[in-house]
Scaffold this motif. Sequence first.
Motif, PDB file in Angstrom:
ATOM      1  N   GLY A   1       0.805  -1.203   0.000  1.00  0.00           N
ATOM      2  CA  GLY A   1       0.000   0.000   0.000  1.00  0.00           C
ATOM      3  C   GLY A   1       0.844   1.260   0.000  1.00  0.00           C
ATOM      4  N   PRO A   2       0.195   2.429  -0.095  1.00  0.00           N
ATOM      5  CA  PRO A   2       0.928   3.701  -0.123  1.00  0.00           C
ATOM      6  C   PRO A   2       1.630   3.994   1.194  1.00  0.00           C
ATOM      7  CG  PRO A   2      -1.445   4.091   0.019  1.00  0.00           C
ATOM      8  CD  PRO A   2      -1.264   2.628  -0.202  1.00  0.00           C
ATOM      9  N   LEU A   3       2.715   4.750   1.089  1.00  0.00           N
ATOM     10  CA  LEU A   3       3.522   5.148   2.244  1.00  0.00           C
ATOM     11  C   LEU A   3       3.617   6.657   2.302  1.00  0.00           C
ATOM     12  CD1 LEU A   3       6.532   2.675   1.931  1.00  0.00           C
ATOM     13  CD2 LEU A   3       4.865   2.670   3.780  1.00  0.00           C
ATOM     14  N   GLY A   4       3.779   7.183   3.510  1.00  0.00           N
ATOM     15  CA  GLY A   4       4.068   8.593   3.686  1.00  0.00           C
ATOM     16  C   GLY A   4       5.564   8.815   3.784  1.00  0.00           C
ATOM     17  N   VAL A   5       5.939  10.050   4.061  1.00  0.00           N
ATOM     18  CA  VAL A   5       7.366  10.385   4.164  1.00  0.00           C
ATOM     19  C   VAL A   5       8.027   9.590   5.277  1.00  0.00           C
ATOM     20  CG1 VAL A   5       9.002  12.237   4.638  1.00  0.00           C
ATOM     21  CG2 VAL A   5       7.011  12.684   3.201  1.00  0.00           C
ATOM     22  N   VAL A   6       7.338   9.444   6.406  1.00  0.00           N
ATOM     23  CA  VAL A   6       7.904   8.695   7.532  1.00  0.00           C
ATOM     24  C   VAL A   6       8.099   7.232   7.156  1.00  0.00           C
ATOM     25  CG1 VAL A   6       7.460   7.887   9.885  1.00  0.00           C
ATOM     26  CG2 VAL A   6       7.004  10.257   9.283  1.00  0.00           C
ATOM     27  N   GLY A   7       7.117   6.655   6.463  1.00  0.00           N
ATOM     28  CA  GLY A   7       7.225   5.262   6.059  1.00  0.00           C
ATOM     29  C   GLY A   7       8.382   5.020   5.104  1.00  0.00           C
ATOM     30  N   VAL A   8       8.541   5.904   4.132  1.00  0.00           N
ATOM     31  CA  VAL A   8       9.650   5.779   3.184  1.00  0.00           C
ATOM     32  C   VAL A   8      10.987   5.925   3.920  1.00  0.00           C
ATOM     33  CG1 VAL A   8      10.775   6.844   1.191  1.00  0.00           C
ATOM     34  CG2 VAL A   8       8.295   6.568   1.217  1.00  0.00           C
ATOM     35  N   SER A   9      11.054   6.869   4.849  1.00  0.00           N
ATOM     36  CA  SER A   9      12.286   7.076   5.613  1.00  0.00           C
ATOM     37  C   SER A   9      12.625   5.851   6.451  1.00  0.00           C
ATOM     38  CB  SER A   9      12.142   8.308   6.511  1.00  0.00           C
ATOM     39  OG  SER A   9      11.887   9.465   5.745  1.00  0.00           O
ATOM     40  N   ARG A  10      11.605   5.248   7.063  1.00  0.00           N
ATOM     41  CA  ARG A  10      11.841   4.042   7.864  1.00  0.00           C
ATOM     42  C   ARG A  10      12.404   2.915   7.013  1.00  0.00           C
ATOM     43  NH1 ARG A  10       8.058   2.300  12.725  1.00  0.00           N
ATOM     44  NH2 ARG A  10       7.961   4.239  13.918  1.00  0.00           N
ATOM     45  N   LEU A  11      11.796   2.702   5.846  1.00  0.00           N
ATOM     46  CA  LEU A  11      12.285   1.637   4.970  1.00  0.00           C
ATOM     47  C   LEU A  11      13.723   1.891   4.544  1.00  0.00           C
ATOM     48  CD1 LEU A  11       9.266   0.761   2.641  1.00  0.00           C
ATOM     49  CD2 LEU A  11      10.141  -0.505   4.593  1.00  0.00           C
TER      50      LEU A  11
ATOM     51  N   ALA B   1      -0.399   6.168  10.224  1.00  0.00           N
ATOM     52  CA  ALA B   1      -0.240   4.747   9.901  1.00  0.00           C
ATOM     53  C   ALA B   1       1.224   4.331   9.929  1.00  0.00           C
ATOM     54  CB  ALA B   1      -0.854   4.461   8.530  1.00  0.00           C
ATOM     55  N   ASP B   2       2.099   5.191   9.418  1.00  0.00           N
ATOM     56  CA  ASP B   2       3.528   4.870   9.405  1.00  0.00           C
ATOM     57  C   ASP B   2       4.109   4.791  10.812  1.00  0.00           C
ATOM     58  OD1 ASP B   2       3.539   4.762   6.655  1.00  0.00           O
ATOM     59  OD2 ASP B   2       4.236   6.818   6.384  1.00  0.00           O
ATOM     60  N   ILE B   3       3.469   5.456  11.751  1.00  0.00           N
ATOM     61  CA  ILE B   3       3.954   5.435  13.133  1.00  0.00           C
ATOM     62  C   ILE B   3       3.387   4.244  13.908  1.00  0.00           C
ATOM     63  CG2 ILE B   3       3.902   6.659  15.356  1.00  0.00           C
ATOM     64  CD1 ILE B   3       3.982   9.268  13.781  1.00  0.00           C
ATOM     65  N   VAL B   4       2.059   4.048  13.827  1.00  0.00           N
ATOM     66  CA  VAL B   4       1.439   3.004  14.654  1.00  0.00           C
ATOM     67  C   VAL B   4       1.479   1.627  13.996  1.00  0.00           C
ATOM     68  CG1 VAL B   4      -0.059   4.689  15.764  1.00  0.00           C
ATOM     69  CG2 VAL B   4      -0.900   3.450  13.759  1.00  0.00           C
ATOM     70  N   LYS B   5       1.461   1.570  12.649  1.00  0.00           N
ATOM     71  CA  LYS B   5       1.529   0.295  11.954  1.00  0.00           C
ATOM     72  C   LYS B   5       2.482   0.403  10.777  1.00  0.00           C
ATOM     73  CE  LYS B   5      -2.607  -2.331  13.032  1.00  0.00           C
ATOM     74  NZ  LYS B   5      -3.775  -3.047  12.479  1.00  0.00           N
ATOM     75  N   PRO B   6       3.766   0.536  11.064  1.00  0.00           N
ATOM     76  CA  PRO B   6       4.736   0.726   9.975  1.00  0.00           C
ATOM     77  C   PRO B   6       4.886  -0.521   9.108  1.00  0.00           C
ATOM     78  CG  PRO B   6       5.876   0.355  12.055  1.00  0.00           C
ATOM     79  CD  PRO B   6       4.407   0.470  12.383  1.00  0.00           C
ATOM     80  N   ILE B   7       5.204  -0.293   7.847  1.00  0.00           N
ATOM     81  CA  ILE B   7       5.546  -1.381   6.940  1.00  0.00           C
ATOM     82  C   ILE B   7       7.051  -1.620   7.062  1.00  0.00           C
ATOM     83  CG2 ILE B   7       5.694  -2.089   4.534  1.00  0.00           C
ATOM     84  CD1 ILE B   7       3.185  -0.483   3.991  1.00  0.00           C
ATOM     85  N   ARG B   8       7.421  -2.855   7.328  1.00  0.00           N
ATOM     86  CA  ARG B   8       8.834  -3.173   7.515  1.00  0.00           C
ATOM     87  C   ARG B   8       9.313  -4.096   6.409  1.00  0.00           C
ATOM     88  NH1 ARG B   8      10.249  -1.254  12.402  1.00  0.00           N
ATOM     89  NH2 ARG B   8       8.631  -1.027  13.982  1.00  0.00           N
ATOM     90  N   MET B   9      10.549  -3.914   6.007  1.00  0.00           N
ATOM     91  CA  MET B   9      11.117  -4.723   4.937  1.00  0.00           C
ATOM     92  C   MET B   9      11.590  -6.086   5.434  1.00  0.00           C
ATOM     93  SD  MET B   9      13.951  -3.668   2.099  1.00  0.00           S
ATOM     94  CE  MET B   9      12.778  -2.599   1.333  1.00  0.00           C
TER      95      MET B   9
END
Length: 447
Positions: A328-338, A436-444
């Motif tokens: 699914g789509p990611l925000g800036v925080v999600g992209v940074s985490r990945l 969403a990126d904070i409470v349920k982050p997508i992890r690689m």
Amino acid sequence: MSALLYALGILLIGIGLAVSIALHEIGHLVPAKRFGVRVTQYMIGFGPTVWSRRRGETEYGIKAIPLGGYIRMIGMYPPHKGDAPGTIREDSTGFFQQMSDEAKEWESSQYSPEEQHRTFVNLSVPKKLAVMLGGPFMNLVLSVLLLAVLLIGFGLPTTTAEVKSVSQCVVPATAPPDADCAGMPPAPAAAAGIRPGDEITAIAGEPVGDFQDLSRIVRAHPDQEIEVELVRDGAPMTLTVTPLSNDVVSLDADGRPIIGEDGAPRTEKAGFLGVSGTQAMVRQPITSLPGMVWDTFAGTAKVVLTLPMRLWDIGVTVFSDQPRDPNGPLGVVGVSRLAGEVVSADAPGFEAKERAFTLISMLASLNMALFVFNLIPLMPLDGGHVLGALIEGARRQAARLRGRPDPGPVDMSRMLPVTNVVALAFIGMSVLLLYADIVKPIRMFGP
């Protein structure tokens, strides 16, 4: 050390995204200046100005919120017909009309009547299209260049025809996972003397490029004696092997398992050799670039077209126990985490080359997303201005064919109510993705 690498990953993706945004705005800036439009600002980010410097008539700077950028051109909206720049009629009624008039008044106050010829609205339709499409075009070019680097410089993850392992027996696909070789016939590859490390170059007279070719040819020759040409320790060899007919998983044209209605993989009778291929990064010819660009574009467009539904799903998952869609789509925080995970993760086989490949792939995808997203025909996106220019061209052509006066430019200030609604929707989307990126982050690499 891991924390430093994590921060380095965030920094690298941040720099890449900033460069992408900066080049997007240059794509607008250069044609605008080339066509004589006065550009008053070139800014990366939004909000309070962190740094700026004036060069000629343009202020260049960086703002505090790194979520985009913009250039400011004079005369984005046309003055009232018959009115000079800097004037506004007093008979405007209605909230939306007042909003439009106030925007025009502010716009026209930014330049003198002598500069009317340097306004954006004064450009011809082709020049307006060049200015507004210049930004997305830069992102498309960046995406294509990065994909070319991946293809030609790094290669793509591929299962090669170099033998990684050899099965000792034939185990049907319908057998339980813990089945052993007791009572099973010996695998044809082991019986023929194929060993790990052998590089298979041809089977049954057909050249083999990768493991998918190998599998396709073997499956087509059940219970038939065929020759296998290979290279072992630098020396070519030819062995004779008879693939056994076996229950194997059915594959589609792309080599993916075909799943039945019950959720289980379908099986079929096909030839079985009993070898596995080796995973490697294989450089691709430049001729494969158009196909990869199209696949990236089509995948991105599918995400953008289904964005409302995907955002709804994210909203459901973050307030429930449902898992979040990893695609699914990611925000800036999600992209940074990945990006942080990519650089800092201690995963087997994930070395410097694989890390660089993944970061470049992320940037290529981000630039393709910027290209596609900005073409949405809604204000304040570039696609909204493009739509306005196309409507203007169609109106002028229709008037010309009917022998009527030029209707003039399209008044995009009338779209301000829609623009504000779309802007609020984008803000809401950004807030939802941030949460969403904070409470349920997508992890690689998993939790």
